[in-house]
Every structure is written in structure tokens, then in C-alpha cells.
Design a protein around this motif. Structure first.
Motif, PDB file in Angstrom:
ATOM      1  N   THR A 124       0.848  -1.196   0.000  1.00 48.70           N
ATOM      2  CA  THR A 124       0.000   0.000   0.000  1.00 48.70           C
ATOM      3  C   THR A 124       0.883   1.246   0.000  1.00 48.70           C
ATOM      4  O   THR A 124       2.021   1.213   0.479  1.00 48.70           O
ATOM      5  N   PRO A 125       0.349   2.355  -0.514  1.00 51.70           N
ATOM      6  CA  PRO A 125       1.115   3.599  -0.478  1.00 51.70           C
ATOM      7  C   PRO A 125       1.545   3.954   0.944  1.00 51.70           C
ATOM      8  O   PRO A 125       2.619   4.509   1.153  1.00 51.70           O
ATOM      9  N   GLU A 126       0.706   3.606   1.910  1.00 51.25           N
ATOM     10  CA  GLU A 126       1.026   3.957   3.291  1.00 51.25           C
ATOM     11  C   GLU A 126       2.259   3.191   3.794  1.00 51.25           C
ATOM     12  O   GLU A 126       3.105   3.757   4.486  1.00 51.25           O
ATOM     13  N   GLU A 127       2.367   1.925   3.422  1.00 48.28           N
ATOM     14  CA  GLU A 127       3.557   1.167   3.831  1.00 48.28           C
ATOM     15  C   GLU A 127       4.816   1.806   3.257  1.00 48.28           C
ATOM     16  O   GLU A 127       5.835   1.950   3.940  1.00 48.28           O
ATOM     17  N   ARG A 128       4.743   2.196   1.996  1.00 48.83           N
ATOM     18  CA  ARG A 128       5.920   2.805   1.365  1.00 48.83           C
ATOM     19  C   ARG A 128       6.197   4.184   1.971  1.00 48.83           C
ATOM     20  O   ARG A 128       7.342   4.547   2.226  1.00 48.83           O
ATOM     21  N   ALA A 129       5.120   4.934   2.227  1.00 51.81           N
ATOM     22  CA  ALA A 129       5.292   6.269   2.826  1.00 51.81           C
ATOM     23  C   ALA A 129       5.965   6.163   4.190  1.00 51.81           C
ATOM     24  O   ALA A 129       6.867   6.950   4.513  1.00 51.81           O
ATOM     25  N   ASP A 130       5.541   5.194   4.991  1.00 49.26           N
ATOM     26  CA  ASP A 130       6.117   5.054   6.335  1.00 49.26           C
ATOM     27  C   ASP A 130       7.614   4.764   6.271  1.00 49.26           C
ATOM     28  O   ASP A 130       8.405   5.301   7.053  1.00 49.26           O
ATOM     29  N   ILE A 131       7.994   3.892   5.352  1.00 51.52           N
ATOM     30  CA  ILE A 131       9.412   3.543   5.221  1.00 51.52           C
ATOM     31  C   ILE A 131      10.224   4.778   4.810  1.00 51.52           C
ATOM     32  O   ILE A 131      11.252   5.095   5.415  1.00 51.52           O
ATOM     33  N   LEU A 132       9.746   5.495   3.806  1.00 55.62           N
ATOM     34  CA  LEU A 132      10.491   6.674   3.336  1.00 55.62           C
ATOM     35  C   LEU A 132      10.565   7.737   4.427  1.00 55.62           C
ATOM     36  O   LEU A 132      11.585   8.412   4.595  1.00 55.62           O
ATOM     37  N   ASP A 133       9.493   7.869   5.171  1.00 52.97           N
ATOM     38  CA  ASP A 133       9.468   8.854   6.247  1.00 52.97           C
ATOM     39  C   ASP A 133      10.505   8.506   7.325  1.00 52.97           C
ATOM     40  O   ASP A 133      11.210   9.375   7.829  1.00 52.97           O
ATOM     41  N   ARG A 134      10.583   7.215   7.662  1.00 47.88           N
ATOM     42  CA  ARG A 134      11.588   6.781   8.658  1.00 47.88           C
ATOM     43  C   ARG A 134      13.004   7.067   8.171  1.00 47.88           C
ATOM     44  O   ARG A 134      13.855   7.513   8.925  1.00 47.88           O
ATOM     45  N   VAL A 135      13.240   6.797   6.893  1.00 49.08           N
ATOM     46  CA  VAL A 135      14.572   7.042   6.325  1.00 49.08           C
ATOM     47  C   VAL A 135      14.893   8.535   6.405  1.00 49.08           C
ATOM     48  O   VAL A 135      15.977   8.940   6.836  1.00 49.08           O
ATOM     49  N   GLY A 136      13.924   9.368   6.032  1.00 49.28           N
ATOM     50  CA  GLY A 136      14.134  10.818   6.092  1.00 49.28           C
ATOM     51  C   GLY A 136      14.408  11.288   7.510  1.00 49.28           C
ATOM     52  O   GLY A 136      15.297  12.109   7.754  1.00 49.28           O
ATOM     53  N   THR A 137      13.659  10.754   8.464  1.00 52.69           N
ATOM     54  CA  THR A 137      13.846  11.139   9.869  1.00 52.69           C
ATOM     55  C   THR A 137      15.251  10.788  10.336  1.00 52.69           C
ATOM     56  O   THR A 137      15.917  11.588  11.004  1.00 52.69           O
ATOM     57  N   GLU A 138      15.714   9.595   9.982  1.00 54.12           N
ATOM     58  CA  GLU A 138      17.055   9.194  10.438  1.00 54.12           C
ATOM     59  C   GLU A 138      18.143  10.054   9.786  1.00 54.12           C
ATOM     60  O   GLU A 138      19.097  10.468  10.447  1.00 54.12           O
ATOM     61  N   ILE A 139      17.993  10.339   8.511  1.00 51.30           N
ATOM     62  CA  ILE A 139      19.006  11.182   7.840  1.00 51.30           C
ATOM     63  C   ILE A 139      19.062  12.552   8.521  1.00 51.30           C
ATOM     64  O   ILE A 139      20.140  13.077   8.807  1.00 51.30           O
ATOM     65  N   LEU A 140      17.892  13.126   8.801  1.00 49.45           N
ATOM     66  CA  LEU A 140      17.873  14.458   9.431  1.00 49.45           C
ATOM     67  C   LEU A 140      18.484  14.402  10.836  1.00 49.45           C
ATOM     68  O   LEU A 140      19.234  15.293  11.229  1.00 49.45           O
ATOM     69  N   ALA A 141      18.195  13.318  11.567  1.00 47.92           N
ATOM     70  CA  ALA A 141      18.743  13.206  12.928  1.00 47.92           C
ATOM     71  C   ALA A 141      20.267  13.057  12.879  1.00 47.92           C
ATOM     72  O   ALA A 141      20.961  13.467  13.809  1.00 47.92           O
ATOM     73  N   ARG A 142      20.790  12.473  11.815  1.00 48.16           N
ATOM     74  CA  ARG A 142      22.239  12.229  11.715  1.00 48.16           C
ATOM     75  C   ARG A 142      22.907  13.199  10.735  1.00 48.16           C
ATOM     76  O   ARG A 142      23.962  12.904  10.180  1.00 48.16           O
ATOM     77  N   LYS A 143      22.300  14.359  10.527  1.00 43.75           N
ATOM     78  CA  LYS A 143      22.805  15.276   9.483  1.00 43.75           C
ATOM     79  C   LYS A 143      24.259  15.697   9.698  1.00 43.75           C
ATOM     80  O   LYS A 143      25.023  15.820   8.732  1.00 43.75           O
ATOM     81  N   ASP A 144      24.653  15.910  10.973  1.00 44.48           N
ATOM     82  CA  ASP A 144      26.024  16.383  11.216  1.00 44.48           C
ATOM     83  C   ASP A 144      27.051  15.305  10.881  1.00 44.48           C
ATOM     84  O   ASP A 144      28.059  15.559  10.234  1.00 44.48           O
ATOM     85  N   GLU A 145      26.741  14.084  11.306  1.00 44.38           N
ATOM     86  CA  GLU A 145      27.660  12.960  11.046  1.00 44.38           C
ATOM     87  C   GLU A 145      27.714  12.650   9.539  1.00 44.38           C
ATOM     88  O   GLU A 145      28.793  12.470   8.966  1.00 44.38           O
ATOM     89  N   LEU A 146      26.547  12.621   8.888  1.00 41.31           N
ATOM     90  CA  LEU A 146      26.529  12.327   7.452  1.00 41.31           C
ATOM     91  C   LEU A 146      27.158  13.473   6.654  1.00 41.31           C
ATOM     92  O   LEU A 146      27.869  13.246   5.677  1.00 41.31           O
TER      93      LEU A 146
END
Ligand code: UN1
Length: 477
Positions: free
Chosen positions: A59-81
Motif C-alpha cells: 500500500t502507499p502507506e507502507e511505502r510512505a512510512d518507510i520513506l518517512d523513517r529514512v528521512g527522519t534518520e538522515i535528518l537526525a544524523r545530518k552532522d555525522e553524514l
């Protein structure tokens, strides 16, 4: 630790090891990364192909949730990345962190887009018949990215590919595998089923070629050089695969007599030299009207002489090193070509020594150039810009459009009339007014015309043109 490839949900050894070197300090090894061969790439493609039917039904929601989690982690680790990015690629730390943030935001944007895949229902011309137009994922998508945006460009291809239900085989640039690997590691923990996303690091001749020629890869999105792009397109077209190319630029920034000088100088210095000039959107041709020419050149040269060229990770550095020896050789050879063509090198162009051994080059500005010179026709891809003097707006526009490229263009003026006319008549895909030609938003279409781009636009809602296939269904009800 050897950073491995991610194939069919497993971390996998390669056939060789790639040492990722810091261009600010050649004694600093950022890490060791596996290099795959063609057979391993084919295994990744097969895994993506097998994973596709089930992934396409999520479902679109399953895909949206995964992408959202990825975005959240990248933003949380922005300084290290961002630090990893600057260390392997050489753009300054604020630029590296900024790019990591952009990548995170792109994943968030496409999380939303996954939920917005609408279709159309249209009355048929035949009585009793209904027509539906819907979008479906393409299948396995090959993604090949360049070294100059090691996290943002992978993000703006991988996020839409997954959002619309495709499976991905991703090849980051061999020169900067670190950010691609870090992104893959985040994706590997995001809830994607095995095979939906695969990381295959390695050379263009092994990995890239296997992706581009595989009959199982339905679409290839490529950003890189013109020569490689043309070959990618030829191979894809020959077997009927969809292809999207983002290649070079020779982007004009017009400065009219009525421009605000501070804005024009800021746009030129940022557009031409930030990120060490290594952007396909760089403002490499500064087309300047005669009345402001000398004041503009003096102000730009003065600003350049104050910029600190140094280690990308050092606080206060304005311009980091060139990415590699090959790129440095290319920059220096164009500086030589410019001199021989009769252009005047007003500042920069020489190698610089810093505390650590790195590819440091003083930002170079040529004046007294003509648009026929090679330094104005060919993409240099380094901290080198030229000034072309013109008499009026019409000549500026003609020179701006006189190029085989057409990615971005810009004009600095306080006149609404000239700004509006330039937006209409510029032959570039992206037009900027009182802004650098580089540095774009992440939620609107990105792409060029003529020799710069091929195929549908990237980014924003327009990305769906490339990552989906349209279906027209007819029903007699
Ligand atoms: C930007 O200017 O913000 O390789 C992005 C490049 C482009 C991306 C530029 N594809 O430079």
C-alpha cells in the motif's frame, strides 16, 4: 571494517577493495569499500526483479512510512553524514551538512508523494464504455549517481523510485562510495523487504555496464558526464528501456548595468565557486554588460582573494579541495587552454599548499574572453569562471543561449522588463533572477534542455513521469 554491498537483503563481499581517500588530506583513508563485478550486479538485478511483484502490491502507506523513517534518520544524523560527505567529496562542512538535510527532506517529500498517486476516469467516446488512466511502477530501476552530490542525488532518485513501487539497483560513484553506503545502511533497516533495494558499488565498466545492459532493468536514471550519459542512453534505447539523463552545463549568469552590484557579486561567487565549482549548475559563464563590467570584475576578484581555500572540515573554510587528481588535471589544463586562447587570468588558477596534502586550487577568474573560446564552450567542472563582456541585453541573451547545454541560467537586474523577458527567452530548463544558477529547491522539477538533460524531469511531483508507467483501461459496464 570493509563496507560491503547490499544484495538481496544480505551484506556481501566484493571482488576487490576500493580505498576512499579524503581529497583534503590524501593521507586520510575515509574507509574501504567493496567493489562488485558484473556477475554480482546481475545477482542484485535478479533479486530486485524477484522482489518486484510483492513490493508493487504494497500500500502507499507502507511505502510512505518507510520513506518517512529514512528521512527522519538522515535528518537526525545530518552532522555525522555531512561530515562524512565533506570528508570524502571535499565540499565544506556547512555544504556537506546542508546536502544531508536536503537528502532527508527529499525522503520526507516522497513519503507524501507515495500517497498522492491519483488516476483519472474519463468518459469514453463509445457509449457504455469507461476509460481509466492509472499509474503503475515500472519494475527494476537502475540508479547511477555522480561524485559531486554523494547523498542528495542518490536521495532524489531512490526516494521516488521506491515511493512509486519500483525496486532499485543503486550504483554510487566509485570515487565517493561512503555516503551511498551510509544511505544503503539506513535503507537496510527501514523495513524494506529483501531485494527491493540493492547497493552495488564498483566501476562503470563492471557495475554500470551490467545495469544499463540488463534486460531486467526497465528504467535507468543517470547523472554524470555527457560522454557516459550518451552511452547509457544508446544502450537503453537499443533495448527499449526508459532512460533519464542529467549531464553537463555551461550555465550563463547575465549581469546587466542596472543590477544591484552586491547581489550580482554574491550570485556569481556562490554560483561559480561554492562546492569548488563542481556542480553541473555552476555559473561558469559570467556575461556582463559594459557599464558595470569593471566594477563587477574588481568586486568579484576582491571577494575571491578573501575566500579561504582549505581543508573542507576546517571551520572557516569557504572552498574545499578539488575532488581528485584527474579533476585537478582537467581544471589546470583548461586554465592553460584559457591562457593560450588569449583570455586574461585576473586571479587564481594556481595550486595551493595547505597543512595537509590535498588537491587545493585557487579559484580562477578569466576576463576578456569570447563565447567562442573552449573555456566558454566546454564544461570544466572546477573553480574556474569566465567573464564575457557584452554591450546590451540582447547581446547578453544571445550569448547566454549560444551553448550546446541548457541546464540553468540566471540574470541579475533590477528591471522587471529584462527579468521577465529573460525568463521567457532563456533556452535553459531552470532560470534564476538575482540568484546563483546553482542551488535548487527539492520539491520542484529539476532538469535542463539541449545537451544537458534527456528524458522526463527529476524531483518534485514531476518525478512520477519517469518512475511510473501509465495504463489506460477500458470497461464496458
Ligand atoms: C544544485 O545546484 O543545487 O550535478 C543541484 C549537479 C546537479 C545538481 C545541482 N545534478 O551539479
Amino acid at each position: 571494517m570493509l563496507h560491503q554491498n547490499f544484495i538481496a537483503g544480505e551484506w556481501t563481499e566484493g571482488v576487490a577493495v576500493n580505498r576512499n581517500i579524503n581529497p583534503s588530506n590524501l593521507d586520510d583513508v575515509v574507509g574501504e569499500y567493496a567493489r562488485a563485478d558484473a556477475a554480482q550486479t546481475e545477482a542484485a538485478i535478479a533479486a530486485a526483479h524477484d522482489a518486484f511483484p510483492a513490493w508493487a502490491r504494497t500500500t502507499p502507506e507502507e511505502r510512505a512510512d518507510i520513506l518517512d523513517r529514512v528521512g527522519t534518520e538522515i535528518l537526525a544524523r545530518k552532522d555525522e553524514l555531512g561530515r562524512l560527505l565533506s570528508r570524502e567529496e571535499g565540499k565544506t562542512l556547512p555544504e556537506g551538512v546542508g546536502e544531508a538535510v536536503r537528502a532527508g527532506r527529499i525522503f520526507k517529500f516522497f513519503a507524501g508523494e507515495a500517497l498522492r498517486v491519483a488516476g483519472e476516469k474519463i468518459p469514453s467516446v463509445r457509449a457504455g464504455v469507461e476509460v481509466e488512466v492509472t499509474r503503475e511502477p515500472e519494475g527494476v530501476v537502475g540508479i547511477i549517481t555522480p561524485w559531486n552530490f554523494p547523498i542528495a542525488i542518490p536521495a532524489w532518485k531512490i526516494a521516488p523510485a521506491l515511493a512509486y513501487g519500483n525496486c532499485v539497483v543503486f550504483k554510487p560513484a566509485d570515487l565517493v562510495p561512503g555516503c551511498g553506503w551510509a544511505l544503503a545502511e539506513i535503507l537496510s533497516r527501514s523495513g524494506l523487504p529483501a531485494g527491493v533495494f540493492n547497493l552495488v558499488m564498483g566501476s562503470g565498466s563492471q557495475v554500470g555496464n551490467a545495469i544499463v545492459t540488463s534486460p531486467k532493468v526497465r528504467a535507468v536514471s543517470f547523472t554524470g558526464s555527457v560522454d557516459t550519459g550518451r552511452r547509457v542512453a544508446a544502450d537503453c534505447v537499443a533495448r527499449g528501456a526508459k532512460v533519464q539523463l542529467e549531464m553537463g552545463g555551461k550555465n550563463p549568469l547575465v549581469v546587466l548595468d542596472d543590477a544591484d552590484l552586491a547581489i550580482a557579486v554574491g550570485a556569481a561567487v556562490n554560483g561559480a565557486f561554492f562546492s569548488t565549482g563542481q556542480r553541473c549548475t555552476a555559473s561558469s559563464r559570467l556575461i556582463v554588460q559594459a557599464g558595470i563590467h569593471d566594477r563587477f570584475v574588481d568586486a568579484v576578484s576582491e571577494r575571491l582573494s578573501r575566500l579561504k581555500v582549505d581543508d573542507a572540515l576546517k571551520p572557516g573554510t569557504d572552498i574545499g579541495p578539488v575532488v581528485s587528481q584527474d579533476q585537478l588535471d582537467q581544471d589546470l589544463s583548461y586554465i592553460d587552454i584559457g591562457r593560450k586562447e588569449g583570455a586574461r587570468l585576473v586571479t587564481g588558477g594556481e595550486r595551493l599548499n595547505r597543512e595537509t596534502p590535498g588537491y587545493y586550487l585557487a579559484p580562477a577568474l578569466f576576463t576578456e574572453t569570447t563565447n567562442a573560446m573552449r573555456i566558454n564552450r566546454e564544461e570544466i567542472f572546477g573553480p574556474v569562471a569566465t567573464v564575457i563582456r557584452v554591450k546590451d541585453y540582447e547581446e547578453a541573451l544571445a550569448v547566454a543561449n549560444d551553448t550546446v547545454f541548457g541546464l540553468s541560467s540566471g540574470i541579475c537586474t533590477t528591471s522587471l522588463k529584462y527579468a521577465s523577458d529573460f525568463k521567457r527567452r532563456s533556452s535553459a530548463g531552470m532560470v534564476m533572477v538575482n540568484l546563483p544558477t546553482a542551488g535548487v529547491d527539492y520539491h520542484v522539477p529539476f532538469g535542463g534542455r539541449k545537451g544537458s538533460s534527456y528524458g522526463p524531469r527529476e524531483q518534485g511531483a514531476y518525478a512520477r513521469e519517469f518512475y511510473t508507467a501509465v495504463k489506460t483501461a477500458y470497461t464496458l459496464a
